[in-house]
Design a protein around this motif. Structure first.
Motif, PDB file in Angstrom:
ATOM      1  N   ALA A 125    -136.743 -20.169 -14.990  1.00  0.00           N
ATOM      2  CA  ALA A 125    -135.405 -19.573 -14.921  1.00  0.00           C
ATOM      3  C   ALA A 125    -135.086 -19.116 -13.504  1.00  0.00           C
ATOM      4  O   ALA A 125    -133.969 -19.325 -13.006  1.00  0.00           O
ATOM      5  N   LEU A 126    -136.066 -18.506 -12.846  1.00  0.00           N
ATOM      6  CA  LEU A 126    -135.840 -18.045 -11.479  1.00  0.00           C
ATOM      7  C   LEU A 126    -135.684 -19.229 -10.524  1.00  0.00           C
ATOM      8  O   LEU A 126    -134.844 -19.203  -9.623  1.00  0.00           O
ATOM      9  N   ALA A 127    -136.483 -20.277 -10.724  1.00  0.00           N
ATOM     10  CA  ALA A 127    -136.342 -21.472  -9.893  1.00  0.00           C
ATOM     11  C   ALA A 127    -134.936 -22.052 -10.030  1.00  0.00           C
ATOM     12  O   ALA A 127    -134.351 -22.527  -9.048  1.00  0.00           O
ATOM     13  N   THR A 128    -134.390 -22.024 -11.221  1.00  0.00           N
ATOM     14  CA  THR A 128    -133.023 -22.489 -11.435  1.00  0.00           C
ATOM     15  C   THR A 128    -132.032 -21.623 -10.660  1.00  0.00           C
ATOM     16  O   THR A 128    -131.118 -22.128 -10.011  1.00  0.00           O
ATOM     17  N   ASP A 129    -132.252 -20.315 -10.705  1.00  0.00           N
ATOM     18  CA  ASP A 129    -131.351 -19.384 -10.030  1.00  0.00           C
ATOM     19  C   ASP A 129    -131.380 -19.529  -8.511  1.00  0.00           C
ATOM     20  O   ASP A 129    -130.370 -19.293  -7.843  1.00  0.00           O
ATOM     21  N   ILE A 130    -132.538 -19.880  -7.962  1.00  0.00           N
ATOM     22  CA  ILE A 130    -132.678 -19.929  -6.505  1.00  0.00           C
ATOM     23  C   ILE A 130    -132.584 -21.369  -5.977  1.00  0.00           C
ATOM     24  O   ILE A 130    -132.947 -21.640  -4.838  1.00  0.00           O
ATOM     25  N   GLY A 131    -132.075 -22.261  -6.786  1.00  0.00           N
ATOM     26  CA  GLY A 131    -132.007 -23.660  -6.400  1.00  0.00           C
ATOM     27  C   GLY A 131    -131.276 -23.922  -5.099  1.00  0.00           C
ATOM     28  O   GLY A 131    -131.556 -24.905  -4.411  1.00  0.00           O
ATOM     29  N   ARG A 132    -130.366 -23.034  -4.724  1.00  0.00           N
ATOM     30  CA  ARG A 132    -129.621 -23.252  -3.480  1.00  0.00           C
ATOM     31  C   ARG A 132    -130.506 -23.103  -2.243  1.00  0.00           C
ATOM     32  O   ARG A 132    -130.067 -23.402  -1.122  1.00  0.00           O
ATOM     33  N   ALA A 133    -131.753 -22.652  -2.414  1.00  0.00           N
ATOM     34  CA  ALA A 133    -132.684 -22.554  -1.287  1.00  0.00           C
ATOM     35  C   ALA A 133    -133.253 -23.910  -0.892  1.00  0.00           C
ATOM     36  O   ALA A 133    -133.962 -24.003   0.109  1.00  0.00           O
ATOM     37  N   VAL A 134    -132.967 -24.953  -1.669  1.00  0.00           N
ATOM     38  CA  VAL A 134    -133.473 -26.287  -1.361  1.00  0.00           C
ATOM     39  C   VAL A 134    -132.316 -27.282  -1.335  1.00  0.00           C
ATOM     40  O   VAL A 134    -131.210 -26.978  -1.797  1.00  0.00           O
ATOM     41  N   ASP A 135    -132.577 -28.457  -0.819  1.00  0.00           N
ATOM     42  CA  ASP A 135    -131.556 -29.501  -0.794  1.00  0.00           C
ATOM     43  C   ASP A 135    -131.127 -29.843  -2.221  1.00  0.00           C
ATOM     44  O   ASP A 135    -131.963 -29.887  -3.132  1.00  0.00           O
ATOM     45  N   PRO A 136    -129.840 -30.093  -2.439  1.00  0.00           N
ATOM     46  CA  PRO A 136    -129.385 -30.410  -3.803  1.00  0.00           C
ATOM     47  C   PRO A 136    -130.143 -31.561  -4.455  1.00  0.00           C
ATOM     48  O   PRO A 136    -130.359 -31.553  -5.672  1.00  0.00           O
ATOM     49  N   SER A 137    -130.585 -32.530  -3.667  1.00  0.00           N
ATOM     50  CA  SER A 137    -131.304 -33.675  -4.232  1.00  0.00           C
ATOM     51  C   SER A 137    -132.680 -33.301  -4.767  1.00  0.00           C
ATOM     52  O   SER A 137    -133.292 -34.084  -5.506  1.00  0.00           O
ATOM     53  N   GLU A 138    -133.171 -32.106  -4.397  1.00  0.00           N
ATOM     54  CA  GLU A 138    -134.517 -31.691  -4.795  1.00  0.00           C
ATOM     55  C   GLU A 138    -134.532 -30.550  -5.808  1.00  0.00           C
ATOM     56  O   GLU A 138    -135.602 -30.104  -6.224  1.00  0.00           O
ATOM     57  N   ARG A 139    -133.358 -30.095  -6.219  1.00  0.00           N
ATOM     58  CA  ARG A 139    -133.311 -28.953  -7.127  1.00  0.00           C
ATOM     59  C   ARG A 139    -133.924 -29.263  -8.480  1.00  0.00           C
ATOM     60  O   ARG A 139    -134.658 -28.454  -9.048  1.00  0.00           O
ATOM     61  N   GLY A 140    -133.656 -30.440  -9.013  1.00  0.00           N
ATOM     62  CA  GLY A 140    -134.264 -30.810 -10.288  1.00  0.00           C
ATOM     63  C   GLY A 140    -135.770 -30.886 -10.205  1.00  0.00           C
ATOM     64  O   GLY A 140    -136.480 -30.523 -11.149  1.00  0.00           O
ATOM     65  N   LEU A 141    -136.285 -31.343  -9.063  1.00  0.00           N
ATOM     66  CA  LEU A 141    -137.730 -31.443  -8.871  1.00  0.00           C
ATOM     67  C   LEU A 141    -138.356 -30.055  -8.771  1.00  0.00           C
ATOM     68  O   LEU A 141    -139.465 -29.822  -9.284  1.00  0.00           O
ATOM     69  N   LEU A 142    -137.673 -29.132  -8.115  1.00  0.00           N
ATOM     70  CA  LEU A 142    -138.144 -27.751  -8.056  1.00  0.00           C
ATOM     71  C   LEU A 142    -138.246 -27.157  -9.461  1.00  0.00           C
ATOM     72  O   LEU A 142    -139.262 -26.548  -9.826  1.00  0.00           O
TER      73      LEU A 142
END
Length: 200
Positions: free
Chosen positions: A48-65
């Motif tokens: 859940a937190l990884a989803t919330d902080i997804g803007r810390a990574v490139d959009p193309s890598e958010r799903g992988l995070l």
């Protein structure tokens, strides 16, 4: 058990749809981690937190995070925990199932695993997996290392203190964190800075 089969993605599918890979990862994690009690609460909160902080990574890598956040602790399952070193066991399983390389390497190296691998004499084995240095690894560290064992939100220092209290001084985990703490603090701080700046 066949219940876990079929959720892996084709090798090299680094551009997999973010919601699809996260859903697949959640299913796999639930199968392996939900039976482990409070660790499942931890994993759900990290994802859940990884989803919330997804803007810390490139959009193309958010799903992988997000996928890596769901999957980071699957190696604790006795079904795949062959070495009893969960980052290595989880990564080997995911590699065998054809998950994207970045997800596999994030699981292998999450939250300072290399320090514990050295303490356990498993550095060469962990070295099978390239170290995925960069914003996604930093963001995963932030999610994992500010989430307690039962899913509670903690500061980084509170989380490290909790880990050191939980493991005796002669345990490889305790010993590894004495070395890893300043290195992982920098990783967490980089992710926090990217969040504050609004970009990866």
């Amino acid at each position: 058990m066949t219940v876990h089969k079929g959720y892996g993605l084709r090798r090299g599918a680094a551009s997999a749809d973010a919601s699809s890979i996260a859903t697949d990862a959640q299913r796999v994690a639930e199968g392996f981690v939900a039976p482990l009690g409070r660790r499942w609460a931890h994993v759900q909160a990290v994802a859940a937190l990884a989803t919330d902080i997804g803007r810390a990574v490139d959009p193309s890598e958010r799903g992988l995070l997000i996928a890596a956040a769901w999957l980071h602790d699957i190696g604790y399952s006795s079904e795949i925990g062959h070495t009893r070193f969960h980052p290595l066991d989880g990564a080997r399983y995911l590699r065998g199932e054809g998950w994207p390389e970045l997800v596999v390497n994030l699981v292998a190296h999450h939250s300072g695993a290399r320090f514990e691998a050295d303490r356990r004499g498993l550095g060469a084995e962990l070295g099978e997996f390239p170290f995925p240095d960069g914003p996604v690894l930093d963001a995963l560290a932030l999610a994992d290392l500010t989430t307690g064992p039962a899913g509670e939100r903690l500061t980084y220092d509170e989380r490290i203190s909790e880990i050191l209290r939980r493991y005796p001084e002669d345990d490889p985990v305790h010993q590894a964190w004495l070395t890893a703490t300043p290195v992982l603090r920098e990783s967490v701080q980089r992710a926090q800075a990217r969040l504050a700046g609004g970009s990866a």
